[in-house]
Write a protein that holds these residues in place. Structure first.
Motif, PDB file in Angstrom:
ATOM      1  N   UNK A  27       0.842  -1.195   0.000  1.00  0.00           N
ATOM      2  CA  UNK A  27       0.000   0.000   0.000  1.00  0.00           C
ATOM      3  C   UNK A  27       0.875   1.242   0.000  1.00  0.00           C
ATOM      4  N   UNK A  28       0.323   2.322  -0.518  1.00  0.00           N
ATOM      5  CA  UNK A  28       1.019   3.607  -0.549  1.00  0.00           C
ATOM      6  C   UNK A  28       0.026   4.721  -0.205  1.00  0.00           C
ATOM      7  N   UNK A  29       0.521   5.762   0.416  1.00  0.00           N
ATOM      8  CA  UNK A  29      -0.294   6.958   0.674  1.00  0.00           C
ATOM      9  C   UNK A  29       0.598   8.178   0.448  1.00  0.00           C
ATOM     10  N   UNK A  30       0.797   8.559  -0.810  1.00  0.00           N
ATOM     11  CA  UNK A  30       1.710   9.674  -1.100  1.00  0.00           C
ATOM     12  C   UNK A  30       1.196  11.025  -0.644  1.00  0.00           C
ATOM     13  N   UNK A  31      -0.147  11.182  -0.600  1.00  0.00           N
ATOM     14  CA  UNK A  31      -0.763  12.433  -0.180  1.00  0.00           C
ATOM     15  C   UNK A  31      -1.939  12.126   0.739  1.00  0.00           C
ATOM     16  N   UNK A  32      -2.361  13.080   1.576  1.00  0.00           N
ATOM     17  CA  UNK A  32      -3.384  12.782   2.588  1.00  0.00           C
ATOM     18  C   UNK A  32      -4.690  12.206   2.051  1.00  0.00           C
ATOM     19  N   UNK A  52      -9.770  10.755  -2.636  1.00  0.00           N
ATOM     20  CA  UNK A  52     -10.910  11.449  -2.026  1.00  0.00           C
ATOM     21  C   UNK A  52     -10.774  12.959  -2.153  1.00  0.00           C
ATOM     22  N   UNK A  53     -10.009  13.417  -3.121  1.00  0.00           N
ATOM     23  CA  UNK A  53      -9.686  14.834  -3.222  1.00  0.00           C
ATOM     24  C   UNK A  53     -10.553  15.572  -4.232  1.00  0.00           C
ATOM     25  N   UNK A  54     -11.549  16.273  -3.739  1.00  0.00           N
ATOM     26  CA  UNK A  54     -12.344  17.205  -4.532  1.00  0.00           C
ATOM     27  C   UNK A  54     -12.760  16.696  -5.883  1.00  0.00           C
ATOM     28  N   UNK A  55     -12.425  17.461  -6.911  1.00  0.00           N
ATOM     29  CA  UNK A  55     -12.866  17.105  -8.267  1.00  0.00           C
ATOM     30  C   UNK A  55     -11.986  16.044  -8.911  1.00  0.00           C
ATOM     31  N   UNK A 120     -14.980  17.138   4.365  1.00  0.00           N
ATOM     32  CA  UNK A 120     -13.659  17.477   3.841  1.00  0.00           C
ATOM     33  C   UNK A 120     -13.005  16.350   3.040  1.00  0.00           C
ATOM     34  N   UNK A 121     -13.517  15.141   3.093  1.00  0.00           N
ATOM     35  CA  UNK A 121     -12.966  14.028   2.324  1.00  0.00           C
ATOM     36  C   UNK A 121     -11.697  13.469   2.920  1.00  0.00           C
ATOM     37  N   UNK A 122     -11.621  12.150   2.971  1.00  0.00           N
ATOM     38  CA  UNK A 122     -10.431  11.528   3.522  1.00  0.00           C
ATOM     39  C   UNK A 122     -10.544  10.030   3.564  1.00  0.00           C
ATOM     40  N   UNK A 123      -9.508   9.378   4.093  1.00  0.00           N
ATOM     41  CA  UNK A 123      -9.422   7.925   4.155  1.00  0.00           C
ATOM     42  C   UNK A 123      -9.271   7.473   5.597  1.00  0.00           C
ATOM     43  N   UNK A 124      -9.883   6.335   5.914  1.00  0.00           N
ATOM     44  CA  UNK A 124      -9.853   5.781   7.258  1.00  0.00           C
ATOM     45  C   UNK A 124      -9.593   4.293   7.198  1.00  0.00           C
ATOM     46  N   UNK A 125      -8.877   3.786   8.188  1.00  0.00           N
ATOM     47  CA  UNK A 125      -8.719   2.348   8.358  1.00  0.00           C
ATOM     48  C   UNK A 125      -9.411   1.976   9.665  1.00  0.00           C
ATOM     49  N   UNK A 126     -10.369   1.035   9.597  1.00  0.00           N
ATOM     50  CA  UNK A 126     -11.176   0.664  10.757  1.00  0.00           C
ATOM     51  C   UNK A 126     -10.847  -0.742  11.229  1.00  0.00           C
ATOM     52  N   UNK A 127     -10.969  -0.946  12.535  1.00  0.00           N
ATOM     53  CA  UNK A 127     -10.799  -2.278  13.116  1.00  0.00           C
ATOM     54  C   UNK A 127     -12.077  -3.082  12.911  1.00  0.00           C
ATOM     55  N   UNK A 128     -12.065  -4.356  13.375  1.00  0.00           N
ATOM     56  CA  UNK A 128     -13.238  -5.210  13.166  1.00  0.00           C
ATOM     57  C   UNK A 128     -14.433  -4.765  13.998  1.00  0.00           C
ATOM     58  N   UNK A 137      -5.350  12.210   7.444  1.00  0.00           N
ATOM     59  CA  UNK A 137      -4.925  13.607   7.568  1.00  0.00           C
ATOM     60  C   UNK A 137      -5.571  14.301   8.747  1.00  0.00           C
ATOM     61  N   UNK A 138      -4.821  15.232   9.374  1.00  0.00           N
ATOM     62  CA  UNK A 138      -5.313  15.912  10.569  1.00  0.00           C
ATOM     63  C   UNK A 138      -6.541  16.763  10.296  1.00  0.00           C
ATOM     64  N   UNK A 139      -6.538  17.525   9.188  1.00  0.00           N
ATOM     65  CA  UNK A 139      -7.678  18.384   8.896  1.00  0.00           C
ATOM     66  C   UNK A 139      -8.966  17.593   8.765  1.00  0.00           C
ATOM     67  N   UNK A 140      -8.898  16.481   8.060  1.00  0.00           N
ATOM     68  CA  UNK A 140     -10.054  15.598   7.885  1.00  0.00           C
ATOM     69  C   UNK A 140     -10.492  15.039   9.230  1.00  0.00           C
ATOM     70  N   UNK A 141      -9.542  14.565  10.037  1.00  0.00           N
ATOM     71  CA  UNK A 141      -9.874  13.966  11.325  1.00  0.00           C
ATOM     72  C   UNK A 141     -10.492  14.987  12.280  1.00  0.00           C
ATOM     73  N   UNK A 142      -9.972  16.209  12.270  1.00  0.00           N
ATOM     74  CA  UNK A 142     -10.503  17.233  13.162  1.00  0.00           C
ATOM     75  C   UNK A 142     -11.936  17.578  12.823  1.00  0.00           C
ATOM     76  N   UNK A 143     -12.220  17.770  11.551  1.00  0.00           N
ATOM     77  CA  UNK A 143     -13.571  18.168  11.158  1.00  0.00           C
ATOM     78  C   UNK A 143     -14.589  17.070  11.390  1.00  0.00           C
TER      79      UNK A 143
END
Length: 489
Positions: A27-32, A52-55, A120-128, A137-143
């Motif tokens: 896996x790779x995550x080059x940008x938030x 998950x980035x805008x347009x 704000x759009x973003x990615x999450x990894x969830x447990x079972x 990303x912090x901005x996504x998590x904060x909002x």
């Protein structure tokens, strides 16, 4: 221009139908808001893109990945730790919440990779049990108040009219016959090239921003300095009035506000009306004009010297901007590390472990700010093909010249970087010194050693005879800021 609801439905349904059982390899995550997951199916591997980035938002199969700049993001490390070896169990598109979910499982352990497309759009990894393991990303998590350990709840669903409007837009995906994942590959054809172009232009703007600011500042100052440098006639006017008054002191009456005197010039005798300060004596009046003459003359001389310096600064900034404008898409994407660096304002910048100078023809040269920053610059910011320099045998800052892949460093740029390496070392002030240089990939951190201490192989070393004018040009090519201490290595 992100994927429309109907298009996301097509792609996610295809991924669920054709890739279920595929094993996550890397896996790779080059940008938030951008991640890739390499999935292995019998006989081949596919790289699933989640953006998950805008347009640019999409799920697709990528032909090539956006480069990962510097140190991998924490989210990338979590993806590799938690998903490697897991099998994809299914994919869902929750249209009302604008959420894509990918379920993975290995030996009764489940993980869910979630992509939220709404602002704000973003990615999450969830447990079972549905709790957040890591966010992108912090901005996504904060909002969304989604920090590790928090329970994930989907975003508020869209209202019915917004859903209906989204569903009314037809699909633009054109599957190609014979493709293994026709809709996912069509999605990448639709947005992939636009994504690269958009990010390349973003990098261009980031690279150009400090030079545009410097050009604006220097040009504005240059205009004022040129006005000051043009005050020579004003100085001469004061000299002439001082001489005229000194020759006619006996005709001046204390307390008078003006006097008309005769000046003998090449054109003949002329009457000159002189304004006087009633508080001054006649001699003080003459001396005041001589003082103004000397003051203006000094100002003109200083302004002319400063004018030449500012003109050089303007030329350097213009040269750097011209070089940045000439960079093609591939060259810009190779400088992706700037997307992770703060670029606002002058002077020290949080998250920026180096000082940047402009070398020959606008070439950028990075110098580590301190011992810890040396490590960050060399092992997190610099790319393997960048050129690394250090003053030989003495403590000093790490110096990096960011190059494109397979690019040879220009001789003048190498000399510029070597001058900076010696200047930012304990050899500062010496008339000559040795400098070693090598591609970053041959530099290694010394295990257990202090910050900044490294070893390197395959280096080349040469003697540098310091050129004061070259060093002065380099030091003036960056924003003024408080001096920092020399680092150790």
């Amino acid at each position: 221009m992100s994927l429309r609801p109907v298009e996301l439905e097509q792609v996610v349904a295809e991924v669920g139908a054709r890739l279920t059982g595929a094993v996550a390899q890397k896996s790779w995550c080059p940008l938030p808001r951008l991640a890739y997951v390499e999935l292995r199916v019998p006989g081949r591997s596919v790289v699933l893109c989640l953006c998950a980035e805008g347009d640019l938002a999409r799920v697709s199969v990528a032909e090539e990945r956006f480069p990962t700049p510097g140190e991998p993001a924490p989210f990338q490390r979590w993806l590799r730790h938690e998903l490697t070896g897991f099998k994809l169990q299914g994919a869902r598109w929750r249209e009302a919440e604008r959420v894509v979910e990918l379920d993975f499982e290995r030996e009764d352990v489940r993980r869910r990779l979630v992509m939220e497309l709404g602002a704000p759009g973003g990615l999450l990894l969830l447990s079972d049990n549905g709790r957040v393991l890591m966010h992108s990303g912090e901005g996504f998590a904060q909002r969304r108040n989604l920090y590790p350990g928090a329970a994930w709840t989907p975003p508020e669903p869209l209202p019915p009219d917004a859903l209906a409007k989204g569903r009314s837009a037809p699909s633009r995906l054109v599957p190609v016959e014979g493709d293994d994942l026709p809709y996912a590959r069509a999605a990448e054809r639709l947005l992939g090239a636009r994504d690269k172009t958009s990010r390349a232009e973003s990098i261009r703007r980031r690279l150009a921003q400090p030079y545009r600011a410097r050009l604006k500042r220097s040009s504005r100052t240059l205009e004022k300095v040129r006005a000051e440098a043009s005050r020579g006639p004003d100085a001469e006017k004061h000299r002439g009035l001082g001489e005229l008054l000194a020759q006619n002191l006996y005709r001046l009456k204390r307390g008078a506000t003006e006097v008309t005197l005769t000046a003998y010039t090449e054109e003949g005798a002329q009457d000159v009306k002189v304004t006087l300060d009633p508080k001054r004596t006649p001699k003080e009046e003459a001396d005041w004009h001589f003082h103004q003459y000397r003051r203006l003359l000094r100002g003109v001389e200083q302004a002319r010297h400063r004018e030449a310096e500012l003109a050089r600064e303007v030329g350097l900034a213009e040269g750097a901007l011209a070089q940045i404008e000439k960079m093609d898409e591939a060259a810009l994407l190779a400088q992706a590390e700037v997307l992770h660096l703060s670029t606002g304002g002058e002077g020290p910048q949080e998250g920026r472990p180096f000082k940047e100078y402009l070398g020959h023809d606008g070439a950028r040269i990075w110098v580590g700010r301190g011992s810890e920053d040396n490590d960050t610059l060399t092992f997190k910011v610099a790319r393997p093909w960048h050129l690394w320099l250090h003053a030989r045998g003495v403590p000093g800052s790490h110096v990096v010249v960011p190059l494109e892949k397979a690019q040879e460093v220009a001789q003048e740029v190498l000399l510029d970087a070597a001058h900076l390496a010696l200047h930012h070392s304990s050899a500062k002030g010496e008339p000559r010194g040795e400098v070693s240089y090598v591609p970053v990939k041959f530099v290694r951190k010394v295990k257990g050693a202090a910050h900044g201490q490294v070893t390197f192989t395959r280096e080349k070393t040469f003697v540098v005879r310091m050129e004061p004018e070259r060093l002065e040009r380099l030091l003036k090519s960056r924003h003024a800021e408080a001096p920092s201490s020399t680092s150790t290595s």
